[in-house]
Design a protein around this motif. Structure first.
Motif, PDB file in Angstrom:
ATOM      1  N   ASN A   1      64.461   2.969  11.539  1.00 34.41           N
ATOM      2  CA  ASN A   1      63.798   3.680  12.748  1.00 34.41           C
ATOM      3  C   ASN A   1      63.100   5.008  12.255  1.00 34.41           C
ATOM      4  OD1 ASN A   1      63.280   4.130  15.474  1.00 34.41           O
ATOM      5  ND2 ASN A   1      64.661   6.190  15.133  1.00 34.41           N
ATOM      6  N   GLU A   2      61.940   5.092  12.544  1.00 36.30           N
ATOM      7  CA  GLU A   2      60.987   6.240  12.021  1.00 36.30           C
ATOM      8  C   GLU A   2      61.099   6.372  10.537  1.00 36.30           C
ATOM      9  OE1 GLU A   2      59.807   9.745  14.176  1.00 36.30           O
ATOM     10  OE2 GLU A   2      61.263   9.206  15.906  1.00 36.30           O
TER      11      GLU A   2
ATOM     12  N   TYR B   1      62.246  16.561   2.936  1.00 34.46           N
ATOM     13  CA  TYR B   1      63.383  15.508   3.100  1.00 34.46           C
ATOM     14  C   TYR B   1      64.357  15.568   2.129  1.00 34.46           C
ATOM     15  CZ  TYR B   1      61.463  13.276   7.347  1.00 34.46           C
ATOM     16  OH  TYR B   1      61.135  12.854   8.426  1.00 34.46           O
TER      17      TYR B   1
ATOM     18  N   GLY C   1      66.723   5.070   5.792  1.00 35.35           N
ATOM     19  CA  GLY C   1      66.538   6.428   6.186  1.00 35.35           C
ATOM     20  C   GLY C   1      67.239   6.778   7.547  1.00 35.35           C
TER      21      GLY C   1
ATOM     22  N   LEU D   1      66.531  16.982  11.691  1.00 26.99           N
ATOM     23  CA  LEU D   1      66.645  16.456  12.985  1.00 26.99           C
ATOM     24  C   LEU D   1      67.447  17.315  14.313  1.00 26.99           C
ATOM     25  CD1 LEU D   1      67.093  13.733  10.642  1.00 26.99           C
ATOM     26  CD2 LEU D   1      66.674  12.640  12.837  1.00 26.99           C
TER      27      LEU D   1
ATOM     28  N   GLU E   1      69.246   5.942   1.854  1.00 25.34           N
ATOM     29  CA  GLU E   1      68.437   7.285   2.202  1.00 25.34           C
ATOM     30  C   GLU E   1      68.206   8.120   0.868  1.00 25.34           C
ATOM     31  OE1 GLU E   1      68.360   9.090   5.403  1.00 25.34           O
ATOM     32  OE2 GLU E   1      67.352  10.087   3.653  1.00 25.34           O
ATOM     33  N   VAL E   2      66.853   8.672   1.174  1.00 23.59           N
ATOM     34  CA  VAL E   2      66.251   9.288  -0.189  1.00 23.59           C
ATOM     35  C   VAL E   2      66.813  10.718  -0.249  1.00 23.59           C
ATOM     36  CG1 VAL E   2      64.288   7.988  -0.598  1.00 23.59           C
ATOM     37  CG2 VAL E   2      64.318   9.521   1.223  1.00 23.59           C
TER      38      VAL E   2
ATOM     39  N   TYR F   1      58.942  14.842  -0.285  1.00 18.48           N
ATOM     40  CA  TYR F   1      59.785  14.441  -1.323  1.00 18.48           C
ATOM     41  C   TYR F   1      59.882  15.264  -2.671  1.00 18.48           C
ATOM     42  CZ  TYR F   1      59.371  11.055   2.423  1.00 18.48           C
ATOM     43  OH  TYR F   1      59.426  10.134   3.546  1.00 18.48           O
TER      44      TYR F   1
ATOM     45  N   PRO G   1      67.406   7.923  18.538  1.00 15.44           N
ATOM     46  CA  PRO G   1      69.016   7.894  18.541  1.00 15.44           C
ATOM     47  C   PRO G   1      69.548   9.416  18.909  1.00 15.44           C
ATOM     48  CG  PRO G   1      68.237   7.243  16.359  1.00 15.44           C
ATOM     49  CD  PRO G   1      67.012   7.561  17.140  1.00 15.44           C
TER      50      PRO G   1
ATOM     51  N   GLY H   1      68.777   9.299   8.923  1.00 13.42           N
ATOM     52  CA  GLY H   1      68.842  10.420   9.416  1.00 13.42           C
ATOM     53  C   GLY H   1      70.111  11.471   9.653  1.00 13.42           C
TER      54      GLY H   1
ATOM     55  N   LEU I   1      70.903  14.774   3.937  1.00 17.23           N
ATOM     56  CA  LEU I   1      71.104  13.571   5.165  1.00 17.23           C
ATOM     57  C   LEU I   1      72.156  12.823   4.698  1.00 17.23           C
ATOM     58  CD1 LEU I   1      67.260  12.949   6.267  1.00 17.23           C
ATOM     59  CD2 LEU I   1      69.098  14.557   7.369  1.00 17.23           C
TER      60      LEU I   1
ATOM     61  N   THR J   1      64.777  12.060  17.280  1.00 18.04           N
ATOM     62  CA  THR J   1      64.291  10.666  17.344  1.00 18.04           C
ATOM     63  C   THR J   1      65.151  10.079  18.359  1.00 18.04           C
ATOM     64  OG1 THR J   1      65.950  10.300  15.968  1.00 18.04           O
ATOM     65  CG2 THR J   1      63.863  10.766  14.721  1.00 18.04           C
TER      66      THR J   1
END
Ligand SMILES: C[S@@+](CC[C@H](N)C(=O)[O-])C[C@H]1O[C@@H](n2cnc3c(N)ncnc32)[C@H](O)[C@@H]1O
Length: 448
Positions: free
Chosen positions: A226-227, A110, A157, A117, A185-186, A103, A127, A159, A190, A125
């Protein structure tokens, strides 16, 4: 099957940390329990497990070389981390290393614009494997929203945005759209990717979607992550005969190395709590991880959630399994170009670093902040209890190629050697929200 052989396989599966494609040596009964073992595939499966263990030992030889641009980026991230190591007097905690690698502003995995992904990235992942995952969750969301008279869906998050797109599509079909769909979302890149995907697939639903910069407050609805929890920085520790050591990261001869120092009080206390819960001290030399940020994050949910359910999906186990004697070495998991390994100090900024989740820690934090654990199940049990059968009712009417594709996706989501067992869902509930029906087949809350 010979009982001893079965025990070996069960133990091997339990120990395995593989992301491997599914094998066919398991089947589930309607209660989500493994009941059938195909003798003919067993030997192949054992070979596969052994290969997987070996691959963990030899992964360095097998990791692909980063391309020139990625290697240059990683050198910049390493230089940034080196500055912090110098500022920290020669070492930083592993948690700080992970924080920077993932980060660091404009640099971290990220935060900078790598693919992450999907096929062109480093990992896949649930999804991304199949829209069935989001569609089953949508059924659960619809159930919860109907018992609390509507509300908001809040996703941490998101993704690529795949889960949001699948859930919104399914909620629309069910006539159960939420009042809003908020995403925290950080990662700026994304966030852009999520917006492009959602705009492309559901332009008519964009009025519901908001990107927010802060966690929910005074919230009524459903929270999804999720994750996300496995991407929280963790401390690494070693139990010494007379205390606890913090594993820190230093630079030795041009590469990052682990060094040990006396643990600060907060880490020592966390290890004491773990040992108190286990009812015994961890053996001298035992190495593992603990997420110090997790408690506050879950307590934040508890403070915010007035009425509704939070569904948390992640790689993880109960505390007893997390700190089992045979898990000496911990639960780190790194992903680079679809190669999974546990060397967290290499490829800074261009590989994902994760740590499996101690679900007992989540449950404890949830209960102490006013939530109830409404269910805890492996992903396979959650999906099968949550409406997977209904999602597959048209399977046989599909063309053969699509049938094959969908059944492969479902196998990857549900087989124990793939994502079915290692991934779990924990639901945390507040107020009058319904207990999600997905846990009617499998609920392992008692194991926490
Ligand atoms: C492994 S990806 C999972 C993405 C997505 N949920 C999925 O299942 O495909 C982790 C995601 O969590 C986000 N993330 C990490 N830490 C976060 C935090 N503290 N708050 C919100 N999002 C976070 C990352 O930017 C990324 O989108």
């Amino acid at each position: 099957m010979d009982r001893n052989l079965r025990a070996v396989v069960v133990q091997a599966c339990h120990n395995s940390r593989t992301d491997s494609p599914g094998s066919t040596c398991y089947e589930y009964d309607s209660a989500g329990q493994v009941v059938v073992w195909h003798r003919e595939s067993l030997v192949e499966y054992l070979k596969f497990i052994l290969k997987d263990f070996t691959s963990h030992m030899q992964h360095d030889d097998q990791l692909p070389e980063p391309d020139t641009a990625s290697a240059a980026h990683s050198r910049r991230v390493a230089a940034f981390i080196r500055e912090h190591i110098a500022a920290g007097g020669g070492s930083i905690s592993f948690a700080e290393f992970m924080q920077h690698a993932l980060y660091a502003p404009k640099l971290g995995y990220y935060v900078a614009g790598t693919s992450k992904l999907g096929k062109s990235g480093d990992f896949v992942t649930a999804p991304e494997i199949s829209s069935v995952f989001g569609r089953v969750i949508a059924r659960q969301v619809a159930e919860v929203l109907s018992t609390i008279d509507g509300g908001v869906v809040f996703e941490y998050g998101a993704g690529s945005g795949r889960l949001a797109a699948d859930m919104l599509g399914a909620l629309n079909e069910l006539g159960a759209l939420p009042g809003r769909y908020d995403i925290l979302e950080v990662s700026a890149d994304l966030r852009e990717r999520q917006e492009r995907l959602l705009q492309g697939e559901h332009p008519e639903l964009m009025r519901l979607v908001n990107w927010v910069d802060a966690p929910p407050e005074n919230f009524s609805g459903v929270i999804i992550a999720n994750e996300v929890l496995d991407a929280f920085p963790v401390e690494r520790f070693r139990r010494a005969a007379n205390g606890v050591q913090q594993l820190r990261v230093a630079e030795l001869q041009g590469s990052f190395e682990i060094v040990a120092a006396d643990a600060p009080g907060i880490l020592r206390d966390a290890v004491m709590v773990i040992e108190r819960d286990l009812g015994c001290a961890l053996p001298a030399g035992y190495v593992s991880e603990v997420s110090l940020g997790l408690h506050d994050w879950v307590a934040g949910l508890g403070g915010a959630l007035r009425e509704g359910v939070a569904f948390l999906f992640d790689y993880g186990v109960s505390r007893r399994e997390y700190y089992a004697a045979d898990r000496d070495g911990g639960w780190l998991r790194c992903h680079f170009r679809h190669h999974a390994h546990n060397e967290a100090l290499i490829l800074p900024g261009i590989q994902d670093i994760t740590a499996w989740v101690d679900f007992t820690a989540i449950a404890d934090a949830a209960v102490s902040s006013g939530m109830e654990v409404a269910g805890f199940a492996p992903q396979a049990g959650f999906l099968m209890g949550g409406g997977l059968d209904a999602e597959l009712q048209y399977l046989e009417s599909l063309p053969a190629k699509d049938q094959l594709e969908l059944s492969t996706q479902v196998k990857n989501l549900t087989l124990p050697g793939a994502m079915g067992e290692n991934f779990k869902c924990m639901a945390l509930r507040c107020g009058d929200a319904a207990v999600p029906s997905a846990f009617r087949l499998t609920d392992r809350t008692h194991t926490l």
